[in-house]
Design an enzyme around this catalytic site. Sequence first.
Site, PDB file in Angstrom:
ATOM      1  CE1 TYR A   1      59.702  34.828  33.871  1.00  0.00           C
ATOM      2  CE2 TYR A   1      61.358  35.884  35.264  1.00  0.00           C
ATOM      3  CZ  TYR A   1      60.211  35.123  35.125  1.00  0.00           C
ATOM      4  OH  TYR A   1      59.571  34.652  36.243  1.00  0.00           O
TER       5      TYR A   1
ATOM      6  CG  PHE B   1      34.293  46.686  43.243  1.00  0.00           C
ATOM      7  CD1 PHE B   1      33.190  46.999  42.465  1.00  0.00           C
ATOM      8  CD2 PHE B   1      35.190  45.755  42.772  1.00  0.00           C
ATOM      9  CE1 PHE B   1      32.994  46.376  41.227  1.00  0.00           C
ATOM     10  CE2 PHE B   1      34.994  45.132  41.532  1.00  0.00           C
ATOM     11  CZ  PHE B   1      33.891  45.449  40.768  1.00  0.00           C
ATOM     12  CB  THR B   2      32.391  42.232  43.858  1.00  0.00           C
ATOM     13  OG1 THR B   2      33.057  42.706  42.679  1.00  0.00           O
ATOM     14  CG2 THR B   2      30.907  42.568  43.763  1.00  0.00           C
TER      15      THR B   2
ATOM     16  CG  ASP C   1      39.337  50.845  43.175  1.00  0.00           C
ATOM     17  OD1 ASP C   1      39.803  51.093  42.042  1.00  0.00           O
ATOM     18  OD2 ASP C   1      38.546  49.907  43.384  1.00  0.00           O
TER      19      ASP C   1
ATOM     20  CE  LYS D   1      36.919  47.763  35.771  1.00  0.00           C
ATOM     21  NZ  LYS D   1      37.635  46.548  36.215  1.00  0.00           N
TER      22      LYS D   1
ATOM     23  NE  ARG E   1      27.752  44.445  40.026  1.00  0.00           N
ATOM     24  CZ  ARG E   1      28.996  43.969  39.922  1.00  0.00           C
ATOM     25  NH1 ARG E   1      30.000  44.749  39.618  1.00  0.00           N
ATOM     26  NH2 ARG E   1      29.246  42.699  40.147  1.00  0.00           N
TER      27      ARG E   1
ATOM     28  CG  PHE F   1      28.559  38.843  40.772  1.00  0.00           C
ATOM     29  CD1 PHE F   1      29.177  38.928  42.002  1.00  0.00           C
ATOM     30  CD2 PHE F   1      29.234  39.317  39.658  1.00  0.00           C
ATOM     31  CE1 PHE F   1      30.450  39.474  42.123  1.00  0.00           C
ATOM     32  CE2 PHE F   1      30.494  39.872  39.764  1.00  0.00           C
ATOM     33  CZ  PHE F   1      31.111  39.940  41.005  1.00  0.00           C
TER      34      PHE F   1
END
Length: 459
Positions: free
Chosen positions: A73, A125-126, A216, A259, A383, A450
């Site tokens: 943990y 970005f969303t 980002d 990614k 998009r 979306f």
Amino acid sequence: MKIKSWAEPYKIKMVELLKMTSPEERKAAIGKAGYNTFLLKSEDVYIDLLTDSGTSAMSDRQWAGMMFGDEAYAGSRNYYKLEEAVQSIYGYKYLVPTHQGRGAEHLLSQVMIKKGDIIPGNMYFTTTRLHQELAGGTFRDVIIDEAHDPDCEFPFKGNVDLNKLEDLVREFGAERIPYVSIATTVNMAGGQPVSMENLKALRAFTNKHGIKIIHDMTRVAENAWMIKQLEKGYKNKTTAEIVREICDLTDGATMSAKKDALVNIGGFLALNDYDVFEEARNLVVVYEGLHTYGGLAGRDMEAMAIGIRESVSDDHIHARVGQVHYLGNLLKKAGIPIVKPVGTHGVFIDAKAFLPHLSQDEFPAQSLAAELYLASGIRTMERGVVSAGRNKKTGAHNYPKLELVRLTIPRRVYTQAHMDVVTETVVELHKQREQITGLEMVYEPRYLRFFQARFKKKE
Ligand code: PLI
């Protein structure tokens, strides 16, 4: 002899079998999914280009690393290995692991944004923008105008327009701008990179005004590869060196490791400022998990630490971006309207140009994504106006200039032959484009619509 062709720096050890579907089965499936490709069952999909997020194939080393998961943990050894990878590869001092990118965006926004703040960024970005808004901030786009033009061939369409940023500083004052949000590469612009020259100029500007830069870094290795290819003075540097130079120009980062970093789940917040880190480390235990696992299993952190190192290898990134460019160049040659230059994580079809007979209120990109699925079982993503959501004050649709269908390529998953099937599908559909009709939205969720919105064919 110098061989100019490139190929993947790996061979395939295990395969995942795909289901082929009939046109009737696809018609039933997309109808059931309300013409939203997010609502399809993945087993009904042949070639899945929905996203490059969490869809990569891990290496044998990463899989082996999973067996070294320390599921304690607190204080898991895999956390320390991840911390070491983030510090040595990216150069950030402090690490807060999170379950994925938006977990990091949430913590960062809660810690750094006050009500009424303005957060400039190189296109929205969303999830990033939503977390900024939920924390009481307002996003302002400061990307160069070229980014909004799908035909403009400028190589660094992710760059910040410093004049736009200066106008914001003049209008609101630097004290209301906690940081500038910089994505490498810019997803919504079509996977477009930022140049090092622009980043350096941004650093000088923000230093002058006492504003931080939050990075980002979701696709930073891909951005670094494009700098290596295109920017003067970087040809002989390695991708790893360029990645490090980018990170060194910023104050902290949010990362979706799903990614670039080649894992199926994982992310982090990385910071250089101890006070901000301390706040975020305190908050992570409320929302994600203890500060040494942040919602991840030990084995996930191990796979991420290994993936980070693999992601900055020149051979890997050459083949990764090379495959995306292979598809993009085939489509371009066939006269398909796509965002130019071809991005690094996917090829983006310009749906306004593909379907000029549809207005943006008829959701052309959403409709085209559904048609591509119907044609051959390939899954892509809208998009455009659906992703852009509604204006938070007026409630009207946001109408982005870019109305795109994204053909996103997972890393190390598909072959060149898959890319050929995708090309043929798009080209054949383009011949029948006049028969494609628009859609009507029949269900609209409140957040990030979306993902779950439903549509029907317009009569
Ligand atoms: O999907 P997450 O929560 O791990 O990461 C959110 C996120 C943040 N920044 C950027 C540039 C992204 O592309 C991103 C996620 N992108 C997804 C899911 C995509 O399909 O592009």
